[in-house]
Design an enzyme around this catalytic site. Structure first.
Site, short mmCIF file in Angstrom:
data_model
loop_
_atom_site.label_atom_id
_atom_site.label_comp_id
_atom_site.label_asym_id
_atom_site.label_seq_id
_atom_site.Cartn_x
_atom_site.Cartn_y
_atom_site.Cartn_z
CB CYS A 25 2.12 -1.14 13.70
SG CYS A 25 2.37 -1.10 11.92
CD GLU B 131 -2.76 -1.46 2.32
OE1 GLU B 131 -2.66 -0.69 3.30
OE2 GLU B 131 -3.46 -2.47 2.31
CB CYS C 299 0.62 6.89 10.98
SG CYS C 299 2.22 6.42 11.57
CB CYS D 41 3.08 7.66 2.90
SG CYS D 41 3.58 6.54 4.21
CB CYS E 152 6.87 -4.52 9.13
SG CYS E 152 8.22 -3.71 10.05
CB CYS F 270 5.38 -1.49 16.30
SG CYS F 270 7.08 -1.10 15.84
S1 SF4 Z 1 5.30 0.79 13.03
FE1 SF4 Z 1 4.66 -1.01 11.83
S2 SF4 Z 1 5.66 -0.77 9.82
FE2 SF4 Z 1 6.69 0.65 11.27
S3 SF4 Z 1 8.45 -0.56 12.06
FE3 SF4 Z 1 6.74 -0.90 13.52
S4 SF4 Z 1 5.72 -2.78 12.76
FE4 SF4 Z 1 7.03 -2.01 11.10
#
Ligand code: SF4
Length: 355
Positions: free
Chosen positions: A119, A92, A335, A105, A112, A116
């Site tokens: 996220c 995306e 975000c 962006c 990933c 986190c």
């Molecule tokens: S916020 Fe999401 S995309 Fe960014 S480093 Fe952490 S897990 Fe990865």
């Protein structure tokens, strides 16, 4: 085998590659001029190349390594592009209109690995790194969409899916293409790379390209940051801030600290006071991002009053602070929301296949 994309090469690299195929040296500049200045994305329409050269390019090269599957439009004008890779992954890219800017962006990885806890992308795990051509193509697709609305992309932020510094080789190559005056033509000052804190790679980024740095801080104690950003267990806050102090930036440039505010987790007055102490002595600005909730999120968005109080304390402590308006949260383009699963909430304004 998929054809090689011209978007992964700087002008000099494409010149060498095309010269080896019998093209005149100046043809590389012509091809990149069509793509980046004229928004002509089809070799057959590049009318100042000879017909047999256009055919040869179409046989051996491609422009888009990514296929545009859909564009989702948010109420605030934000557009989220869903793009498919040649091996079937979905990524995306978000196009954000702001006053006189048009920011894209971009994603640097499929998914990933950093997980986190707030996220949506982190839940996907890591698919693979994106190639330089796939990163540049996100800007080309976004530029194509922006042009349909009479606008130009002016800024690029590496804040989409993935951790850019864990794919640094391809991110650097993409940036070199994007800042090449005869290719992307973007000023490096208009490119921001965001990291969750991959400390060993930060100096390498700053030494290689003079782009702006954003650091996803999100907490003021290691205890809380360990929960939110597990990478903190390897590179705790003090180590991360020391790397920021050493980051090669000019005297005028500030490092942005992104701080996602989560209700009752990191939004207290004591957090704001600690944050002032942490960034003291750094040329810093703090972007407060009230959490964008998404399906399955365990955390809550803070109350508006808590966000205002936090911002006021920072400002009182002489820290430059902005509160980021959430852009595109109705289409899960904000975000921390990329890759969120609730596709049924989305209605594409453009569903197409474009290479
Ligand atoms: S916020 Fe999401 S995309 Fe960014 S480093 Fe952490 S897990 Fe990865």
């Amino acid at each position: 085998m998929k054809p090689k994309s011209v978007l992964g090469s700087s002008t000099a690299e494409l010149r060498d590659a095309l010269s080896a195929q019998g093209f005149e040296a100046y043809r590389a500049e012509q091809v990149l001029h069509w793509i980046f200045r004229r928004n002509v994305l089809d070799f057959s329409a590049m009318s100042n190349l000879r017909l047999e050269q256009r055919r040869q390019l179409a046989a051996e090269w491609c422009v888009h390594p990514l296929e545009r599957a859909a564009v989702f439009g948010g109420e605030d004008g934000t557009q989220k592009l869903q793009l498919l890779t040649h091996d079937g992954a979905s990524i995306e890219t978000v196009l954000i209109p702001e006053d006189r800017r048009y920011t894209v962006c971009v994603s640097s990885q499929v998914g990933c690995s950093l997980d986190c806890s707030f996220c949506a992308t982190g839940r996907l795990g890591l698919g693979r790194n994106l190639g330089a051509d796939e990163i540049v193509d996100q800007v080309v697709h976004a530029q194509d969409v922006a042009h349909t609305m009479g606008n130009d992309v002016s800024h690029i932020v590496f804040m989409g899916m993935g951790e850019p510094l864990l794919n640094l080789k391809n991110v650097l190559q993409a940036i070199r293409v994007l800042i090449d005056p005869k290719a992307g033509g973007f000023s490096p000052k208009r490119i921001t790379v965001s990291t969750a804190g991959v400390v060993p790679k930060m100096a390498e980024l700053g030494q290689a390209v003079p782009v702006r740095l954003a650091v996803s801080l999100h907490a003021t104690t290691d205890e809380v940051r360990n929960r939110l950003v597990p990478l903190n267990r390897r590179f705790p806050i003090a180590t991360l801030l020391e790397a920021c102090r050493r980051y090669p930036a000019s005297d005028r440039e500030r490092i942005s600290f992104e701080y996602t505010m989560i209700r009752d987790v990191n939004d207290s007055a004591a957090d704001a006071q600690r944050l002032i102490k942490l960034v003291r002595g750094l040329r810093a600005k703090v972007n407060l991002i009230p959490l964008n909730e998404h399906p399955g999120a365990n955390f809550r968005r803070p109350h508006d009053a808590a966000v205002s109080r936090f911002a006021d304390i920072l400002a009182h402590g002489r820290v430059t602070v902005t509160v980021r308006r959430s852009r595109g949260d109705d289409i899960y383009a904000a975000c921390g929301q990329l890759g969120a699963v609730a596709r049924e909430a989305e209605t594409p304004i453009e569903a197409e296949t474009r290479r």
